[in-house]
Design an enzyme around this catalytic site. Structure first.
Site, PDB file in Angstrom:
ATOM      1  N   HIS A 559       0.819  -1.116  -0.034  1.00  0.00           N
ATOM      2  CA  HIS A 559       0.083   0.148   0.078  1.00  0.00           C
ATOM      3  C   HIS A 559       1.095   1.014   0.044  1.00  0.00           C
ATOM      4  O   HIS A 559       0.956   1.964   0.847  1.00  0.00           O
ATOM      5  CB  HIS A 559      -1.023  -0.057   1.130  1.00  0.00           C
ATOM      6  CG  HIS A 559      -2.102  -1.088   1.127  1.00  0.00           C
ATOM      7  ND1 HIS A 559      -1.875  -2.137   1.657  1.00  0.00           N
ATOM      8  CD2 HIS A 559      -3.194  -1.029   0.390  1.00  0.00           C
ATOM      9  CE1 HIS A 559      -2.992  -2.937   1.399  1.00  0.00           C
ATOM     10  NE2 HIS A 559      -3.949  -2.180   0.691  1.00  0.00           N
ATOM     11  N   ASN A 560       1.692   1.466  -1.008  1.00  0.00           N
ATOM     12  CA  ASN A 560       2.584   2.460  -1.127  1.00  0.00           C
ATOM     13  C   ASN A 560       2.323   3.488  -2.148  1.00  0.00           C
ATOM     14  O   ASN A 560       1.362   3.160  -2.895  1.00  0.00           O
ATOM     15  CB  ASN A 560       4.043   1.836  -1.344  1.00  0.00           C
ATOM     16  CG  ASN A 560       4.009   0.915  -2.593  1.00  0.00           C
ATOM     17  OD1 ASN A 560       3.313   0.936  -3.344  1.00  0.00           O
ATOM     18  ND2 ASN A 560       4.909  -0.067  -2.183  1.00  0.00           N
ATOM     19  N   TRP A 561       2.908   4.298  -2.623  1.00  0.00           N
ATOM     20  CA  TRP A 561       2.847   5.284  -3.822  1.00  0.00           C
ATOM     21  C   TRP A 561       2.771   4.546  -5.188  1.00  0.00           C
ATOM     22  O   TRP A 561       1.818   5.007  -5.775  1.00  0.00           O
ATOM     23  CB  TRP A 561       4.123   6.278  -3.876  1.00  0.00           C
ATOM     24  CG  TRP A 561       4.075   7.026  -5.138  1.00  0.00           C
ATOM     25  CD1 TRP A 561       5.222   7.301  -5.880  1.00  0.00           C
ATOM     26  CD2 TRP A 561       2.926   7.896  -5.422  1.00  0.00           C
ATOM     27  NE1 TRP A 561       4.805   8.219  -7.086  1.00  0.00           N
ATOM     28  CE2 TRP A 561       3.285   8.689  -6.702  1.00  0.00           C
ATOM     29  CE3 TRP A 561       1.682   8.326  -5.386  1.00  0.00           C
ATOM     30  CZ2 TRP A 561       2.663   9.418  -7.409  1.00  0.00           C
ATOM     31  CZ3 TRP A 561       0.868   9.175  -5.953  1.00  0.00           C
ATOM     32  CH2 TRP A 561       1.205   9.604  -7.016  1.00  0.00           C
ATOM     33  N   THR A 562       3.330   3.385  -5.292  1.00  0.00           N
ATOM     34  CA  THR A 562       3.115   2.510  -6.646  1.00  0.00           C
ATOM     35  C   THR A 562       1.627   2.049  -6.751  1.00  0.00           C
ATOM     36  O   THR A 562       0.872   2.356  -7.834  1.00  0.00           O
ATOM     37  CB  THR A 562       3.973   1.467  -6.695  1.00  0.00           C
ATOM     38  OG1 THR A 562       5.547   2.083  -6.668  1.00  0.00           O
ATOM     39  CG2 THR A 562       3.837   0.721  -8.049  1.00  0.00           C
ATOM     40  N   HIS A 563       1.317   1.677  -5.508  1.00  0.00           N
ATOM     41  CA  HIS A 563      -0.305   1.291  -5.544  1.00  0.00           C
ATOM     42  C   HIS A 563      -1.285   2.427  -5.837  1.00  0.00           C
ATOM     43  O   HIS A 563      -2.070   2.309  -6.616  1.00  0.00           O
ATOM     44  CB  HIS A 563      -0.556   0.590  -4.273  1.00  0.00           C
ATOM     45  CG  HIS A 563      -1.738   0.100  -4.121  1.00  0.00           C
ATOM     46  ND1 HIS A 563      -2.606  -0.857  -4.878  1.00  0.00           N
ATOM     47  CD2 HIS A 563      -2.964   0.704  -3.151  1.00  0.00           C
ATOM     48  CE1 HIS A 563      -3.888  -0.949  -4.376  1.00  0.00           C
ATOM     49  NE2 HIS A 563      -4.097   0.090  -3.496  1.00  0.00           N
ATOM     50  N   ASP A 708      -9.110  -0.311  -7.588  1.00  0.00           N
ATOM     51  CA  ASP A 708      -8.482  -0.549  -6.336  1.00  0.00           C
ATOM     52  C   ASP A 708      -7.977  -2.174  -6.663  1.00  0.00           C
ATOM     53  O   ASP A 708      -6.697  -2.470  -6.083  1.00  0.00           O
ATOM     54  CB  ASP A 708      -9.152  -0.691  -5.109  1.00  0.00           C
ATOM     55  CG  ASP A 708      -8.414  -0.629  -3.717  1.00  0.00           C
ATOM     56  OD1 ASP A 708      -7.146  -0.377  -3.883  1.00  0.00           O
ATOM     57  OD2 ASP A 708      -8.919  -0.957  -2.643  1.00  0.00           O
ATOM     58  N   GLN A 760      -5.275 -16.851  -3.436  1.00  0.00           N
ATOM     59  CA  GLN A 760      -5.600 -16.014  -4.749  1.00  0.00           C
ATOM     60  C   GLN A 760      -6.710 -16.597  -5.590  1.00  0.00           C
ATOM     61  O   GLN A 760      -7.348 -15.710  -6.087  1.00  0.00           O
ATOM     62  CB  GLN A 760      -4.146 -15.964  -5.621  1.00  0.00           C
ATOM     63  CG  GLN A 760      -3.130 -15.048  -5.434  1.00  0.00           C
ATOM     64  CD  GLN A 760      -3.737 -13.564  -5.242  1.00  0.00           C
ATOM     65  OE1 GLN A 760      -3.959 -12.946  -4.008  1.00  0.00           O
ATOM     66  NE2 GLN A 760      -4.113 -12.969  -6.422  1.00  0.00           N
TER      67      GLN A 760
END
Length: 810
Positions: A559-563, A708, A760
C-alpha cells in the site's frame, strides 16, 4: 367557676332561679331530690361533679348563656398551660394546645394586632422585627410601662444565655448583645423552664432569692417565653410596671399568652419568607456565578480570581484565598493567594455613589506547603469545614503570613472543594466584615463549593485541551513541513512540466512498475490535465498536490505510492474508455479518490487496527483506515498552495468533497459486498437508472473497488510481481500478530507459503470476478478487466491444483 355552678345547681333544684334562662329551668325536674332539700353548706364538690358529669348538656348550656367570652378564653388558656405541663394528658386528649389557644383568642385588640403584624411582615419580614412589633402589642394590651425583649442565640441554640434585644442598639444600628447571668435572672429561668413568671419586688420566691434587680423604678415583672415554629426558643419577653401601677395578675398572663399565639404564627410566616428570600438570593447569586465562570473560561488563573471574588462576596469576607491540591507532591499550592475587593480611589471624586470596586490580587510568587499545615492544609487533609472564630486562639493557625504582611487575621472560614469524591482544592475566607461567619454562611458556601469544583475541573480539562490543541498545531506544522513536497521537488517538476502526450497510459494493462516514483507524479498530473484541463484548476497547485500525495504514501511493501498511482491509472483508463458514463464532478472525485485512497496506509488492515486498539481505531470505529485516508486528503488540500479545488464554486466544492469521501470509503472491502448485492438486484430486475442518484453512487463505489483491485486484472507478469509484495505485507502483519500473542490466519503466516495460490483463487473468485462482472454489465468498455482477471484466475487455479496434487503424492 365552681362556686358559681354550685349555687346555680342548688337554686335550680329549689326553684329559685326564676330570672335565669328558661332553658335552665327545664333541668329542675330532672335534678336529684337530695340537692333540692339539702342546704347549700351540706352540698359537696363531689356531688356537684357527679351531677355535671351526668348532665353535660346542662354544663354546656350554662357556659354558652352565662359565661363571658373573655372569661371562657382565660379558662382555655389555663387549661392549655396545664396540658403543656402534663404532655401525657395532652396526648390522651388528642388535642394540640396551640390550635385550641388559636381558636379561642378573641380579645378585642387582637384584630388590630393582626393587622399591625401583617403590615410589619410586608414592610420588614424579619424575625427580630416581628418580635419587636409583637412585644409592643403585648405591652399595650396588658398596660405595661415597658418591656425588654431577649433574643436567643441563633448560632448556639444550646447556649442558654440570652441577648438583650432590639430597643438597645449599638453605633452601627445592630442589637447590642448583653448576656444574662446564669441562674439569677427571671428571663434566664423562663428560658430554661419555658414557664411564665409573675414577680413583684418584695415577693419571697425561692427560685429568685435576689428578687427583682434594683433597676430604676421597675417594681413588677411578667416574663414569658416565645417559641419558634420548630419548637426552639425564639425569645423571652419581660414586661414591667412601676410601683404605683400595681402588680401583674393571672388575667394579664392569660392575655399575653393569647397574644403569643399570634406571634408564633407571624414568626412562622416570617421564617418561611426569609428562607424563600435567602434561597432566591442564593440561587440568583449561583446562577450569576455559573454564567460568569463557564462563559468566560479563559485560563485557570482567571477562573481562580473569579471564584475567590464570588466567594468573598457570598460570605462578606475581607480576603479570600484558593489553594489547589498537588496530588503528586502531597502539597497545596497557589499562584493567586490573596484576593480582596477595595474601593478604587481614582473613582471617588464624584461622591460615594460613584465609587467602584476593583479586585486586588497578590500574585507575587507561588505558595506551596505540605498537606496538614495550617488551617487550609488541615481542611485539605481531613475534608472537614473549619469555622475559626479566633484565629490566634487556634493552635493550627499559622501566624507567619500575618507577621510578614502586617495583616491581622481574626476569623476564618475554610472549606474543601470536591470533584468526584476527591479534594481538589481549598477555599479560605478571612475576616467577615460583620462579626463571625455563621451557619448560614457555611451552608451557602457548601453549595457554592459544588460549582467551584465543577468549574475547576472543567478549567483543568480546558487547559489540557488548549495545550493539546497547541501541541496539535505544532505537530501539524512539523508534519506539514516534512510531509509536503520540497521546494526543490516542485522546481524540478515545474522545469519538466506536464507532458503533452503519453502513449499507452490509458491502457488497462499499463505497467506501473515501469515508471520511476518521481515520474509517477508527472504522469498523475498528465492524467488529471487530460481528463479535466487547466481551465478551472491551477497548474502550480496541481504540481504541489501531486508531489505531496506521493510523499504521504508510506514505504510499505504494497500500500505504497506505486499502488496509489496504479489505482489512479486504472480509474483514468476506466473514465477514458467509458466516455459519458460519469459526470464531471463524479470523474473528479473518482480520479482524486483513486490517487489518494490509501494515503498514510500503515500496511495493516482494519481488523488489526481494531484488535490492537490503535489510536486510529479509537477515532474511527468503522472503515478505520479509509476514514483516515480521506482526512489525510483533506489535510493536504488545506495546505497552502495545494487546494486544487480552489476555483470551484461553493456548491461544486461541497459536492466534490462529498463524492470524494464516498469514493475513498468505498475502497473498504467490507462495503463492497452490500454495494454489489444492491447493484445485482437492480441489474437482474432491469431497474438500474442512470438518472437515479442512489444508483449512480453504487456504481461509483463499485468502480472504485474495480480500480483498487486492478492488479488482479493486469497481465500475468505484473500480477505476479504485485502478489509478491502483497504477501510480503501480509506476512509483516502476521509477524506483528504473532508477537502480540495471536495466531495469524494461514494467508498471513509466512511459515505457510503454499497458501498463496489457494488464497488468490479464493480472492479472485469471491471478489474480483464478481466486481468486474457487474462493471462490464453496466459499463461494457471495462470488459478487458474481466477478461484478464479470469485468465489470471485460471493460472492460479492451475498452480493451486499442482500444489495440491504434489502434497497428495507426498
Amino acid at each position: 367557676m365552681w362556686s358559681a355552678l354550685s349555687r346555680t345547681v342548688v337554686n335550680l333544684c329549689r326553684g329559685r332561679q326564676q330570672k335565669r334562662s328558661p332553658i335552665l329551668k327545664n333541668d329542675v325536674a330532672n335534678s336529684p331530690t337530695s340537692l333540692q332539700t339539702m342546704p347549700p353548706a351540706q352540698i359537696t364538690g363531689d356531688q356537684i361533679s357527679d351531677y355535671l358529669i351526668n348532665h353535660p348538656d346542662f354544663l354546656e348550656r350554662y357556659i354558652m348563656d352565662e359565661v363571658e367570652v373573655e372569661q371562657l378564653e382565660r379558662w382555655i388558656i389555663r387549661k392549655s398551660q396545664r396540658l403543656k405541663k402534663k404532655p401525657e394528658t395532652a396526648s390522651r386528649n388528642g388535642r394540640k394546645t396551640s390550635l385550641s389557644r388559636w381558636k379561642f383568642c378573641v380579645h378585642a385588640d387582637k384584630r388590630q394586632m393582626l393587622q399591625d403584624l401583617t403590615h410589619s411582615l410586608q414592610l420588614k419580614p424579619t424575625k427580630d422585627h416581628v418580635l419587636w412589633e409583637l412585644a409592643n402589642c403585648i405591652c399595650s394590651a396588658v398596660s405595661a410601662d415597658g418591656f425588654r425583649l431577649y433574643l436567643a442565640d441563633k448560632d448556639n441554640p444550646e447556649n442558654l444565655a440570652l441577648f438583650l434585644g432590639i430597643e438597645c442598639k449599638n453605633e452601627n444600628g445592630e442589637p447590642k448583645l448583653q448576656k444574662i447571668k446564669s441562674g439569677v435572672s427571671v428571663p434566664y429561668y423562663v428560658s430554661k423552664t419555658l414557664e411564665p413568671v409573675r414577680l413583684s419586688r418584695g415577693d419571697s420566691d425561692p427560685r429568685f432569692p435576689d428578687g427583682i434587680p434594683n433597676d430604676g423604678d421597675i417594681a413588677h415583672v411578667l416574663c414569658q417565653a416565645l417559641m419558634q415554629p420548630d419548637g426552639q426558643l425564639a425569645a423571652v419577653l419581660e414586661l414591667w410596671r412601676r410601683e404605683h401601677e400595681g402588680p401583674f395578675y393571672e388575667e394579664d398572663e392569660e392575655i399575653a399568652s393569647s397574644y403569643l399565639v399570634w406571634g408564633g404564627i407571624a414568626l412562622h410566616y416570617a421564617h418561611l419568607y426569609l428562607n424563600m428570600n435567602k434561597q432566591k438570593k442564593l440561587n440568583d447569586f449561583l446562577l450569576a456565578v455559573v454564567k460568569s465562570i463557564f462563559q468566560d473560561m479563559v485560563s485557570m488563573d482567571a477562573l481562580v480570581i473569579k471564584i475567590m471574588n464570588f466567594a468573598q462576596r457570598l460570605v462578606d469576607a475581607d480576603r479570600a484565598s484558593l489553594f489547589l491540591v498537588d496530588s503528586k507532591s502531597k502539597e497545596l499550592y497557589a499562584t493567586i493567594f490573596d484576593v480582596g475587593v477595595e474601593k478604587n480611589p481614582d473613582e471617588c471624586s464624584n461622591g460615594p455613589g460613584d465609587n467602584e470596586e476593583f479586585v486586588k490580587v497578590d500574585t507575587s510568587k507561588e505558595i506551596r506547603f505540605p498537606l496538614g499545615t495550617g488551617i487550609a492544609g488541615q481542611v485539605a487533609m481531613t475534608g472537614e469545614v473549619l469555622n475559626i472564630k479566633d484565629a490566634y486562639a487556634d493552635a493550627r493557625f499559622n501566624r507567619t503570613v500575618d507577621q510578614l504582611t502586617g495583616y491581622r487575621t481574626n476569623t476564618i472560614l475554610c472549606m474543601p472543594i470536591f470533584i468526584r469524591g476527591s479534594i481538589i482544592g481549598v477555599v479560605q475566607m478571612v475576616n467577615k466584615h460583620s462579626g463571625l461567619f455563621t451557619r448560614e454562611d457555611v451552608e451557602a458556601f457548601e453549595m457554592f463549593a459544588v460549582y467551584c469544583g465543577l468549574a475547576l475541573h472543567h478549567a483543568k480539562l480546558y487547559d489540557k485541551i488548549r495545550k493539546s490543541e497547541q501541541k496539535y498545531k505544532v505537530a501539524l506544522e512539523v508534519l506539514s513541513y516534512h510531509n509536503s513536497c520540497t521546494e526543490e521537488e516542485y522546481q524540478v517538476a515545474l522545469k519538466k512540466g506536464v507532458p503533452n502526450k503519453l502513449i499507452g497510459v490509458d491502457d488497462y494493462y499499463f505497467n506501473p512498475f515501469a515508471v520511476e516514483d518521481f515520474h509517477k507524479a508527472i504522469y498523475a498530473m498528465y492524467m488529471f490535465v487530460d481528463l479535466f484541463g487547466l481551465g478551472r484548476f491551477d497548474k502550480n497547485c496541481l504540481m504541489r498536490f501531486s508531489l505531496t500525495v506521493k510523499k504521504n504514501y508510506r514505504r510499505v511493501p504494497y500500500h505504497n505510492w506505486t499502488h496509489g498511482f496504479s489505482v489512479a491509472n486504472s480509474m483514468y483508463s476506466l473514465i477514458k474508455h467509458s466516455a459519458g458514463a460519469f459526470r464531471t464532478n463524479e470523474c473528479l472525485a473518482l480520479y482524486i479518490g483513486a490517487l489518494c485512497h490509501d494515503l498514510d496506509h500503515r500496511g495493516k488492515n482494519n481488523k488489526f487496527m481494531l484488535e490492537t486498539e490503535s489510536p486510529l481505531a479509537a477515532i474511527y470505529s468503522t472503515s478505520t483506515m479509509e476514514h483516515h485516508h480521506f482526512n489525510q486528503t483533506v489535510t493536504i488540500l488545506q495546505q497552502e498552495g495545494h487546494n486544487i479545488f480552489a476555483k470551484l464554486s461553493s456548491a461544486e466544492y461541497k459536492q466534490v468533497l462529498s463524492l470524494l469521501k464516498h469514493c475513498i470509503l468505498a475502497t473498504d472491502l467490507a462495503l463492497f459486498f452490500p454495494n454489489r448485492a444492491k447493484l445485482n438486484v437492480l441489474v437482474q430486475e432491469n431497474a438500474f437508472s442512470w438518472n437515479n442518484p442512489e444508483h449512480r453512487l453504487l456504481l461509483l463505489a463499485v468502480s472504485m473497488t474495480g480500480s483498487d483491485l486492478s492488479a488482479s486484472a493486469k497481465p500475468w507478469d505484473i500480477q505476479v510481481e504485485t502478489v509478491k509484495v502483497i504477501f510480503e505485507e501480509f506476512y509483516e502483519q502476521g509477524d506483528a500478530e504473532r508477537q502480540s500473542g495471536r495466531v495469524p490466519i494461514p494467508m498471513m503466516d509466512r511459515n505457510q507459503p503454499d497458501q498463496q495460490a489457494a488464497s488468490q483463487v479464493g480472492f479472485l473468485t469471491g471478489i474480483c470476478v464478481p466486481c468486474y462482472t457487474i462493471l462490464r454489465t453496466l459499463i461494457p468498455e471495462t470488459k478487458p478487466l474481466l477478461d484478464m482477471c479470469q485468465k489470471n484466475l485460471e493460472r492460479w487455479r492451475k498452480i493451486d491444483d499442482e500444489k495440491k496434487e504434489k502434497q497428495n503424492t507426498i
